[in-house]
Design a protein around this motif. Structure first.
Motif, mmCIF file in Angstrom:
data_model
loop_
_atom_site.group_PDB
_atom_site.id
_atom_site.type_symbol
_atom_site.label_atom_id
_atom_site.label_comp_id
_atom_site.label_asym_id
_atom_site.label_seq_id
_atom_site.Cartn_x
_atom_site.Cartn_y
_atom_site.Cartn_z
ATOM 1 N N GLN A 395 -31.791 30.809 -18.039
ATOM 2 C CA GLN A 395 -32.667 29.703 -18.402
ATOM 3 C C GLN A 395 -33.908 30.197 -19.137
ATOM 4 O O GLN A 395 -34.342 29.599 -20.127
ATOM 5 C CB GLN A 395 -33.074 28.923 -17.153
ATOM 6 C CG GLN A 395 -31.935 28.120 -16.537
ATOM 7 C CD GLN A 395 -32.296 27.528 -15.180
ATOM 8 O OE1 GLN A 395 -33.253 27.961 -14.520
ATOM 9 N NE2 GLN A 395 -31.529 26.533 -14.749
ATOM 10 N N ASN A 396 -34.464 31.308 -18.665
ATOM 11 C CA ASN A 396 -35.652 31.863 -19.308
ATOM 12 C C ASN A 396 -35.328 32.374 -20.712
ATOM 13 O O ASN A 396 -36.097 32.183 -21.651
ATOM 14 C CB ASN A 396 -36.218 32.997 -18.458
ATOM 15 C CG ASN A 396 -37.524 33.539 -18.998
ATOM 16 O OD1 ASN A 396 -38.567 32.898 -18.911
ATOM 17 N ND2 ASN A 396 -37.486 34.737 -19.579
ATOM 18 N N ARG A 397 -34.165 33.021 -20.841
ATOM 19 C CA ARG A 397 -33.770 33.539 -22.163
ATOM 20 C C ARG A 397 -33.505 32.398 -23.141
ATOM 21 O O ARG A 397 -33.804 32.517 -24.330
ATOM 22 C CB ARG A 397 -32.536 34.425 -22.028
ATOM 23 C CG ARG A 397 -32.869 35.792 -21.466
ATOM 24 C CD ARG A 397 -31.708 36.732 -21.562
ATOM 25 N NE ARG A 397 -32.084 38.064 -21.133
ATOM 26 C CZ ARG A 397 -31.242 39.064 -20.953
ATOM 27 N NH1 ARG A 397 -29.951 38.861 -21.156
ATOM 28 N NH2 ARG A 397 -31.664 40.250 -20.579
ATOM 29 N N LYS A 398 -32.950 31.320 -22.654
ATOM 30 C CA LYS A 398 -32.720 30.161 -23.517
ATOM 31 C C LYS A 398 -34.051 29.609 -24.017
ATOM 32 O O LYS A 398 -34.195 29.283 -25.211
ATOM 33 C CB LYS A 398 -31.952 29.079 -22.752
ATOM 34 C CG LYS A 398 -31.590 27.877 -23.612
ATOM 35 C CD LYS A 398 -30.784 26.850 -22.830
ATOM 36 C CE LYS A 398 -30.440 25.646 -23.711
ATOM 37 N NZ LYS A 398 -29.682 24.616 -22.972
ATOM 38 N N ALA A 399 -35.030 29.526 -23.120
ATOM 39 C CA ALA A 399 -36.362 29.055 -23.508
ATOM 40 C C ALA A 399 -36.995 30.009 -24.521
ATOM 41 O O ALA A 399 -37.646 29.571 -25.482
ATOM 42 C CB ALA A 399 -37.260 28.929 -22.283
ATOM 43 N N LEU A 400 -36.794 31.315 -24.319
ATOM 44 C CA LEU A 400 -37.317 32.318 -25.246
ATOM 45 C C LEU A 400 -36.684 32.165 -26.626
ATOM 46 O O LEU A 400 -37.381 32.164 -27.654
ATOM 47 C CB LEU A 400 -37.059 33.720 -24.687
ATOM 48 C CG LEU A 400 -37.437 34.912 -25.582
ATOM 49 C CD1 LEU A 400 -38.913 34.876 -25.936
ATOM 50 C CD2 LEU A 400 -37.085 36.227 -24.891
ATOM 51 N N GLU A 401 -35.367 32.034 -26.662
ATOM 52 C CA GLU A 401 -34.656 31.890 -27.936
ATOM 53 C C GLU A 401 -35.083 30.619 -28.669
ATOM 54 O O GLU A 401 -35.274 30.635 -29.888
ATOM 55 C CB GLU A 401 -33.147 31.870 -27.698
ATOM 56 C CG GLU A 401 -32.572 33.230 -27.289
ATOM 57 C CD GLU A 401 -31.143 33.131 -26.798
ATOM 58 O OE1 GLU A 401 -30.570 32.016 -26.870
ATOM 59 O OE2 GLU A 401 -30.598 34.151 -26.336
ATOM 60 N N GLU A 402 -35.255 29.536 -27.933
ATOM 61 C CA GLU A 402 -35.660 28.273 -28.552
ATOM 62 C C GLU A 402 -37.075 28.371 -29.118
ATOM 63 O O GLU A 402 -37.363 27.833 -30.196
ATOM 64 C CB GLU A 402 -35.568 27.136 -27.538
ATOM 65 C CG GLU A 402 -34.132 26.740 -27.196
ATOM 66 C CD GLU A 402 -34.055 25.698 -26.105
ATOM 67 O OE1 GLU A 402 -35.100 25.415 -25.469
ATOM 68 O OE2 GLU A 402 -32.947 25.167 -25.875
ATOM 69 N N THR A 403 -37.965 29.059 -28.391
ATOM 70 C CA THR A 403 -39.335 29.232 -28.871
ATOM 71 C C THR A 403 -39.367 30.124 -30.106
ATOM 72 O O THR A 403 -40.132 29.874 -31.051
ATOM 73 C CB THR A 403 -40.227 29.820 -27.763
ATOM 74 O OG1 THR A 403 -40.082 29.056 -26.568
ATOM 75 C CG2 THR A 403 -41.700 29.798 -28.164
ATOM 76 N N GLN A 404 -38.542 31.155 -30.127
ATOM 77 C CA GLN A 404 -38.460 32.031 -31.302
ATOM 78 C C GLN A 404 -37.926 31.275 -32.510
ATOM 79 O O GLN A 404 -38.416 31.457 -33.635
ATOM 80 C CB GLN A 404 -37.578 33.238 -30.987
ATOM 81 C CG GLN A 404 -38.229 34.230 -30.020
ATOM 82 C CD GLN A 404 -37.262 35.290 -29.518
ATOM 83 O OE1 GLN A 404 -36.053 35.053 -29.405
ATOM 84 N NE2 GLN A 404 -37.774 36.471 -29.207
ATOM 85 N N LYS A 405 -36.930 30.408 -32.291
ATOM 86 C CA LYS A 405 -36.393 29.599 -33.389
ATOM 87 C C LYS A 405 -37.449 28.614 -33.894
ATOM 88 O O LYS A 405 -37.555 28.364 -35.102
ATOM 89 C CB LYS A 405 -35.153 28.835 -32.917
ATOM 90 C CG LYS A 405 -33.919 29.699 -32.735
ATOM 91 C CD LYS A 405 -32.747 28.873 -32.234
ATOM 92 C CE LYS A 405 -31.520 29.734 -31.979
ATOM 93 N NZ LYS A 405 -30.393 28.940 -31.419
#
Length: 416
Positions: A395-405
């Motif tokens: 879940q944290n990595r998904k949030a990280l990837e979305e913020t980077q995008k």
């Protein structure tokens, strides 16, 4: 310079009008850097730190805070007396890597935001670009140098074959389109808040990973034990070989010369795809019947025997066929428990059975591995606990990837 309308797609409502076209050389002047090699640097002590171009490529954030980065010192016995005071880095300087082995990193730059009163030099294969005319707001250039327009120009200016380079003369010809300083400040502040969120999520990922690793160490060394619902202890763990508690099979590869075997509807899972929910290659039912390829189900335990992913393990997300580089493991024991145990043992297995990390594992090696096996109910509690950690990490990595995008999209829309 172009005649297009110089207005970004996304803008703060209090600003209007076109951005101004400038050349890099209209704003920045270059200062002298040193050519100290890695051999003259250390991470223990010194009076002056040094930016090496390799760290710009691999480590440093585009907006550079020295207290947040691991920067080497110049060895104490290196003579720095000939370096002029003006050639020491200042906040708001750009430090640009002038060499790279690939186009995506040529001319990669960092902006020095906070030096924490430390002395810093820029070294081998770097340029220092200084805004002597005070045209740029602190923090703006670090983002500006990441934009698509600037990166494309950099790649076109690069020269060389095996190692690419970019000259000061070419950098001076970079076409920049910039707003007034007040708008620059607003953009830099907003993007900085996005970077802060990315950094928080990155640190959380690191903390969760380290916590999971520590908990697995405690669990599989039996320093941490789960208890029954009534608070009593489970029975002692029992040592067994994997072949005593599981069945195994690997697959094969249909003949590549038979076109009727490929582009079917059966996913073909190689060792690099055991943890994926999609594959690039598909085979036909004829291929399955006339080769050693074998079917696995969703939930089967898959183990990579060959290639760069040797030693990796996954619980299959798809029903498909496996090749000879993949070992399927089935058991009446808790498969999630076995998955976590094999993940925990991965480094040990590779260092024991693969010389220098090279080569292949065999099914026999995996079958003969000794495992301390708890009672099935404790296995389930362990698997559930570690699975919950994996969920938090995911879940944290998904949030990280979305913020980077989100940041990447902003860099495209907030700049001309």
């Amino acid at each position: 310079m172009s005649n297009k309308e110089n207005i970004p797609k996304l803008r703060f409502k209090e600003f209007s009008g076109e951005w101004e076209e400038k050349y890099f050389g209209d704003i920045y002047s270059f200062l002298q850097t040193n050519s100290f090699s890695r051999a003259l640097l250390n991470y223990e002590d010194g009076d002056v730190k040094n930016i090496h171009y390799g760290d710009i490529h691999t480590k440093f954030k585009s907006n550079f805070y020295i207290q947040d980065e691991t920067v080497p010192y110049i060895n104490q016995d290196v003579d720095l007396t000939k370096i002029k005071e003006e050639n020491y880095c200042k906040e708001k300087d750009l430090v640009i890597a002038d060499a790279s082995e690939d186009y995506k990193d040529i001319g990669k730059a960092i902006e020095l935001i906070d030096l924490n009163n430390e002395k810093l030099l820029a070294g081998l294969h770097t340029y220092i670009a200084r805004d002597d005319k005070d045209k740029m707001a602190l923090g703006f250039s670090g983002y500006f140098m990441q934009t698509h327009n600037v990166r494309v120009q950099m790649m076109k200016m690069a020269t060389g074959i095996s190692v690419l380079g970019i000259s000061k003369g070419n950098l001076n010809k970079l076409e920049l389109t910039i707003p007034q300083k007040q708008e620059q400040e607003k953009i830099a502040s907003f993007l900085s808040s996005i970077d802060k969120k990315i950094n928080q999520l990155s640190k959380k990922d690191e903390l969760l990973q380290n916590y999971k690793k520590a908990m697995m160490q405690k669990i599989f060394s039996q320093k941490l034990r789960f208890k029954k619902e009534d608070g009593s202890d489970y029975t002692k763990w029992e040592e067994k070989k994997l072949k005593e508690i599981a069945t195994f099979f690997s697959g094969g590869t249909p003949s590549s010369t038979n076109k009727n075997y490929y582009n079917g509807d059966i996913p073909f899972i190689g060792s690099g795809k055991i943890n994926s929910d999609n594959v690039e290659q598909f085979i036909t039912s004829d291929a399955l019947e006339n080769s050693s390829a074998k079917m696995v189900n969703v939930g089967d335990l898959l183990y990579a025997l060959y290639g760069a992913t040797s030693g990796q393990v996954a619980i299959s997300k798809i029903r498909g066929a496996i090749n000879q580089a993949v070992l399927c493991i089935r058991s009446e024991e808790n498969l999630a428990f076995l998955y976590f145990w094999l993940s925990f043992k991965q480094d040990n297995i590779i260092s024991t059975y693969l010389q220098g990390g090279q080569g292949n594992l065999s099914a026999q090696i995996i079958k003969d591995l000794k495992i301390n096996l708890p009672y099935i109910e404790e296995q389930t509690k362990i698997a559930n606990f570690l699975s919950s950690l994996d969920t938090k990490i995911s879940q944290n990595r998904k949030a990280l990837e979305e913020t980077q995008k989100f940041k990447k999209a902003l860099l495209q829309k907030m700049f001309v």
